[in-house]
Write a protein that holds these residues in place. Structure first.
Motif, PDB file in Angstrom:
ATOM      1  N   PRO A 288       0.837  -1.209   0.000  1.00  0.00           N
ATOM      2  CA  PRO A 288       0.000   0.000   0.000  1.00  0.00           C
ATOM      3  C   PRO A 288       0.867   1.253   0.000  1.00  0.00           C
ATOM      4  CG  PRO A 288      -0.007  -1.036   2.167  1.00  0.00           C
ATOM      5  CD  PRO A 288       0.668  -2.001   1.233  1.00  0.00           C
ATOM      6  N   VAL A 289       0.339   2.326  -0.574  1.00  0.00           N
ATOM      7  CA  VAL A 289       1.108   3.567  -0.691  1.00  0.00           C
ATOM      8  C   VAL A 289       0.821   4.531   0.449  1.00  0.00           C
ATOM      9  CG1 VAL A 289       1.255   3.404  -3.197  1.00  0.00           C
ATOM     10  CG2 VAL A 289      -0.661   4.608  -2.155  1.00  0.00           C
ATOM     11  N   ASP A 290      -0.050   4.135   1.371  1.00  0.00           N
ATOM     12  CA  ASP A 290      -0.367   5.029   2.494  1.00  0.00           C
ATOM     13  C   ASP A 290       0.179   4.458   3.789  1.00  0.00           C
ATOM     14  OD1 ASP A 290      -1.995   2.878   2.917  1.00  0.00           O
ATOM     15  OD2 ASP A 290      -3.773   4.039   3.416  1.00  0.00           O
ATOM     16  N   GLY A 291       1.419   3.960   3.716  1.00  0.00           N
ATOM     17  CA  GLY A 291       2.033   3.302   4.858  1.00  0.00           C
ATOM     18  C   GLY A 291       2.141   4.194   6.072  1.00  0.00           C
ATOM     19  N   PRO A 292       2.959   3.813   7.054  1.00  0.00           N
ATOM     20  CA  PRO A 292       3.009   4.541   8.329  1.00  0.00           C
ATOM     21  C   PRO A 292       3.375   6.016   8.172  1.00  0.00           C
ATOM     22  CG  PRO A 292       4.823   2.969   8.127  1.00  0.00           C
ATOM     23  CD  PRO A 292       3.857   2.665   7.033  1.00  0.00           C
ATOM     24  N   HIS A 293       4.065   6.356   7.103  1.00  0.00           N
ATOM     25  CA  HIS A 293       4.441   7.757   6.886  1.00  0.00           C
ATOM     26  C   HIS A 293       3.741   8.334   5.654  1.00  0.00           C
ATOM     27  CE1 HIS A 293       7.446   7.105   9.949  1.00  0.00           C
ATOM     28  NE2 HIS A 293       7.951   6.098   9.262  1.00  0.00           N
ATOM     29  N   GLY A 294       2.690   7.641   5.200  1.00  0.00           N
ATOM     30  CA  GLY A 294       1.974   8.087   4.015  1.00  0.00           C
ATOM     31  C   GLY A 294       0.784   8.957   4.365  1.00  0.00           C
ATOM     32  N   ARG A 295      -0.200   8.994   3.454  1.00  0.00           N
ATOM     33  CA  ARG A 295      -1.389   9.802   3.703  1.00  0.00           C
ATOM     34  C   ARG A 295      -2.629   9.045   3.235  1.00  0.00           C
ATOM     35  NH1 ARG A 295      -3.463  12.447  -0.805  1.00  0.00           N
ATOM     36  NH2 ARG A 295      -2.218  12.286  -2.713  1.00  0.00           N
ATOM     37  N   ASP A 296      -3.760   9.508   3.709  1.00  0.00           N
ATOM     38  CA  ASP A 296      -5.038   8.943   3.309  1.00  0.00           C
ATOM     39  C   ASP A 296      -5.450   9.597   1.990  1.00  0.00           C
ATOM     40  OD1 ASP A 296      -7.602   7.988   3.063  1.00  0.00           O
ATOM     41  OD2 ASP A 296      -8.415   9.243   4.666  1.00  0.00           O
ATOM     42  N   HIS A 297      -5.656   8.796   0.943  1.00  0.00           N
ATOM     43  CA  HIS A 297      -5.969   9.334  -0.383  1.00  0.00           C
ATOM     44  C   HIS A 297      -7.453   9.571  -0.596  1.00  0.00           C
ATOM     45  CE1 HIS A 297      -1.886   8.842  -2.156  1.00  0.00           C
ATOM     46  NE2 HIS A 297      -1.806   7.891  -1.223  1.00  0.00           N
ATOM     47  N   GLY A 298      -8.313   9.009   0.242  1.00  0.00           N
ATOM     48  CA  GLY A 298      -9.746   9.254   0.119  1.00  0.00           C
ATOM     49  C   GLY A 298     -10.375   8.537  -1.056  1.00  0.00           C
ATOM     50  N   ALA A 299     -11.588   8.975  -1.416  1.00  0.00           N
ATOM     51  CA  ALA A 299     -12.344   8.327  -2.484  1.00  0.00           C
ATOM     52  C   ALA A 299     -12.084   8.944  -3.851  1.00  0.00           C
ATOM     53  CB  ALA A 299     -13.838   8.384  -2.172  1.00  0.00           C
ATOM     54  N   HIS A 300     -11.772  10.232  -3.890  1.00  0.00           N
ATOM     55  CA  HIS A 300     -11.668  10.938  -5.169  1.00  0.00           C
ATOM     56  C   HIS A 300     -10.235  11.041  -5.660  1.00  0.00           C
ATOM     57  CE1 HIS A 300     -15.761  13.177  -5.313  1.00  0.00           C
ATOM     58  NE2 HIS A 300     -15.869  12.102  -4.542  1.00  0.00           N
ATOM     59  N   GLY A 301     -10.090  11.004  -6.986  1.00  0.00           N
ATOM     60  CA  GLY A 301      -8.811  11.251  -7.616  1.00  0.00           C
ATOM     61  C   GLY A 301      -8.646  12.723  -7.948  1.00  0.00           C
ATOM     62  N   ARG A 302      -7.815  13.000  -8.938  1.00  0.00           N
ATOM     63  CA  ARG A 302      -7.483  14.387  -9.280  1.00  0.00           C
ATOM     64  C   ARG A 302      -8.355  14.954 -10.398  1.00  0.00           C
ATOM     65  NH1 ARG A 302      -3.611  11.183 -11.925  1.00  0.00           N
ATOM     66  NH2 ARG A 302      -3.275  11.741 -14.120  1.00  0.00           N
ATOM     67  N   PHE A 303      -9.476  14.291 -10.703  1.00  0.00           N
ATOM     68  CA  PHE A 303     -10.283  14.683 -11.858  1.00  0.00           C
ATOM     69  C   PHE A 303     -11.657  15.237 -11.462  1.00  0.00           C
ATOM     70  CE2 PHE A 303      -7.505  11.121 -12.922  1.00  0.00           C
ATOM     71  CZ  PHE A 303      -6.734  11.692 -13.917  1.00  0.00           C
ATOM     72  N   ASP A 304     -11.746  15.845 -10.303  1.00  0.00           N
ATOM     73  CA  ASP A 304     -13.038  16.378  -9.856  1.00  0.00           C
ATOM     74  C   ASP A 304     -13.640  17.368 -10.842  1.00  0.00           C
ATOM     75  OD1 ASP A 304     -13.547  14.988  -7.496  1.00  0.00           O
ATOM     76  OD2 ASP A 304     -12.346  16.350  -6.279  1.00  0.00           O
ATOM     77  N   ASP A 305     -12.791  18.196 -11.448  1.00  0.00           N
ATOM     78  CA  ASP A 305     -13.314  19.224 -12.356  1.00  0.00           C
ATOM     79  C   ASP A 305     -13.770  18.650 -13.692  1.00  0.00           C
ATOM     80  OD1 ASP A 305     -10.741  18.538 -13.129  1.00  0.00           O
ATOM     81  OD2 ASP A 305     -10.215  20.564 -13.783  1.00  0.00           O
ATOM     82  N   GLN A 306     -13.491  17.365 -13.934  1.00  0.00           N
ATOM     83  CA  GLN A 306     -13.880  16.737 -15.194  1.00  0.00           C
ATOM     84  C   GLN A 306     -14.940  15.647 -15.004  1.00  0.00           C
ATOM     85  OE1 GLN A 306     -10.289  15.240 -17.173  1.00  0.00           O
ATOM     86  NE2 GLN A 306      -9.053  16.668 -15.985  1.00  0.00           N
TER      87      GLN A 306
END
Length: 347
Positions: A288-306
Motif C-alpha cells: 500500500p502507498v499510504d504506509g506509516p508515513h503516508g497519507r489517506d488518499h480518500g475516495a476521489h482522484g485528481r479529476f473532480d473538475d472533469q
C-alpha cells in the motif's frame, strides 16, 4: 425516504463487508452503506486509508470494523470473514471491489506483475466470494456484489492484466450464479459494471507510459458507482447493472461491431489513457502507498473538475420497473446510436 449520500434508508440494519475499502469506489461505497445505518467491515491493505474510511463510516451513521488484509491471500481472507462474523454475528452483504493494475503494453509487463494483478483482482474476488458463501449458505441468505467494469466485456490497450481479470470475474460470477439458482439458494450474486471513475488509482497504479495514467472520458464520480452498488445489494435478483451511458454504449457497440471497436481503440486508446507530463507517486502493486508515513488518499482522484456526479442511465437501470419496458428500450436505443456514431466517426 432517503438518507445522506442519496441512498434509501433501510428497514433493518445489515452487516456489510467492502473489500478495497481504503480508497476510491470501495471507500465511497462503505460511506454509502453507513448512511443507511449499516455495520460496515472495511477490508484493504492501507492502514491510513482504512482509518480514514472508518472515521467516515462512523460520521455517516454506521458502525465500522477495520480488518487489514491482502485479498490475494486466501487464508487471510477467510480469517477476515471470520473476524467480521465474530464481531457482528453474521454477514448480509459482501462487496468485492479490491483490485490492482499495471498500465503498460503487454510485452512490457513482467510475469510476476501480471500474476500479482490477477491474484488481487481476480482471485481476490474468488477468495472473497468463497469466504462470504461459507457464512451465507448455512443461513440461506445474503448478497454478493461483484464490482465489475465495462472492461469485463471489452478489452482495451495498456490494461491487459486488468481486463483479463475482469473478464475472468464475469465468467466466474455467471457460473456461480447458475449453481446458486440450481440449488434454489437464498444467496444471491450480482455484478455492477462501472464506467471510468475518478479515483486515486491513477496516481498509484504501476505505469510504464510516457504520460501520467488517467481514465478515459467521460469520467464519473465514485458516489455514482456507490449508489448503484448499494442498490444492487438490495436487489440481488438482477444479474447485472450497467452504470453510466458510456458503459451502455461500449457494451452494446462491442456486441454489434467488435472489430470496428478494435480499430477505434487501437487509434485512440493510448493517448486517451494518459496525460502529458509527469507521473504519479509510488505504485501500490506490491504494498500500500499510504504506509506509516503516508497519507489517506480518500475516495476521489485528481479529476473532480472533469467528473460527472449524476448518471441518468444509472437511474433508469435502477428504476427500470417504474419506467416501463418501452422507455428502457428507447433509452438503450439512443445509447446504441450514440455509441455507434462515435465508433464509426473514429473508425
Amino acid at each position: 425516504m432517503r438518507g445522506r449520500w442519496g441512498v434509501p434508508l433501510p428497514k433493518g440494519r445489515r452487516t456489510v463487508v467492502v473489500t478495497g475499502a481504503s480508497g476510491g469506489v470501495g471507500r465511497a461505497t462503505a460511506r454509502a452503506f453507513a448512511a443507511r445505518g449499516d455495520r460496515v467491515a472495511l477490508l484493504a491493505r492501507g492502514r491510513e486509508g482504512l482509518a480514514g474510511a472508518a472515521d467516515e463510516v462512523q460520521r455517516a451513521g454506521g458502525e465500522a470494523l477495520v480488518v487489514p488484509v491482502d485479498m490475494a491471500d486466501a487464508k487471510a481472507v477467510d480469517d477476515a470473514a471470520q473476524r467480521v462474523a465474530d464481531v457482528f454475528g453474521h454477514i448480509d452483504v459482501w462487496v468485492n471491489d479490491a483490485f490492482a493494475g499495471v498500465f503498460a503494453p503487454f510485452t512490457e509487463i513482467t510475469p510476476d506483475e501480471f500474476r500479482r494483478v490477477t491474484e488481487v483482482t481476480y482471485l481476490g474476488y474468488v477468495f472473497g466470494t468463497r469466504a462470504a458463501l461459507r457464512h451465507m449458505l448455512p443461513r440461506d441468505r445474503g448478497t454478493i456484489v461483484q464490482v465489475g467494469s465495462a472492461l469485463a466485456y471489452r478489452g482495451i490497450p495498456l490494461q491487459s492484466a486488468y481486463c483479463g481479470a475482469k473478464h475472468a470475474i464475469q465468467g466466474f460470477n455467471e457460473s456461480l450464479r447458475c449453481e446458486l439458482l440450481h440449488a434454489r439458494s437464498g444467496v444471491r450474486t450480482t455484478m455492477v459494471q462501472l464506467p471510468a471513475v475518478n479515483t486515486p488509482q491513477f496516481d498509484w497504479v504501476l505505469s510504464r507510459m510516457p504520460g501520467q495514467a488517467r481514465p478515459v472520458a467521460p469520467v464519473y464520480q465514485p458516489e455514482v458507482a456507490a449508489r448503484a452498488i448499494v442498490h444492487a445489494a438490495s436487489h440481488g435478483r438482477r444479474r447485472e447493472y450497467w452504470v453510466g451511458g458510456s458503459t451502455a454504449a461500449t457494451l452494446i457497440a462491442n456486441a454489434v461491431v467488435p472489430g470496428l471497436l478494435d480499430r477505434y481503440l487501437a487509434r485512440t486508446g493510448f493517448d486517451s489513457q494518459q496525460d502529458r507530463g509527469g507521473h504519479g507517486g509510488p505504485p501500490n502493486l506490491w504494498a500500500p502507498v499510504d504506509g506509516p508515513h503516508g497519507r489517506d488518499h480518500g475516495a476521489h482522484g485528481r479529476f473532480d473538475d472533469q467528473s460527472i456526479a449524476r448518471s441518468p442511465q444509472d437511474w433508469i437501470s435502477r428504476n427500470r420497473g417504474r419506467m416501463g419496458a418501452g422507455l428502457v428500450v428507447g433509452g438503450l436505443g439512443a445509447a446504441v446510436t450514440a455509441g455507434l456514431r462515435r465508433v464509426k466517426a473514429h473508425g
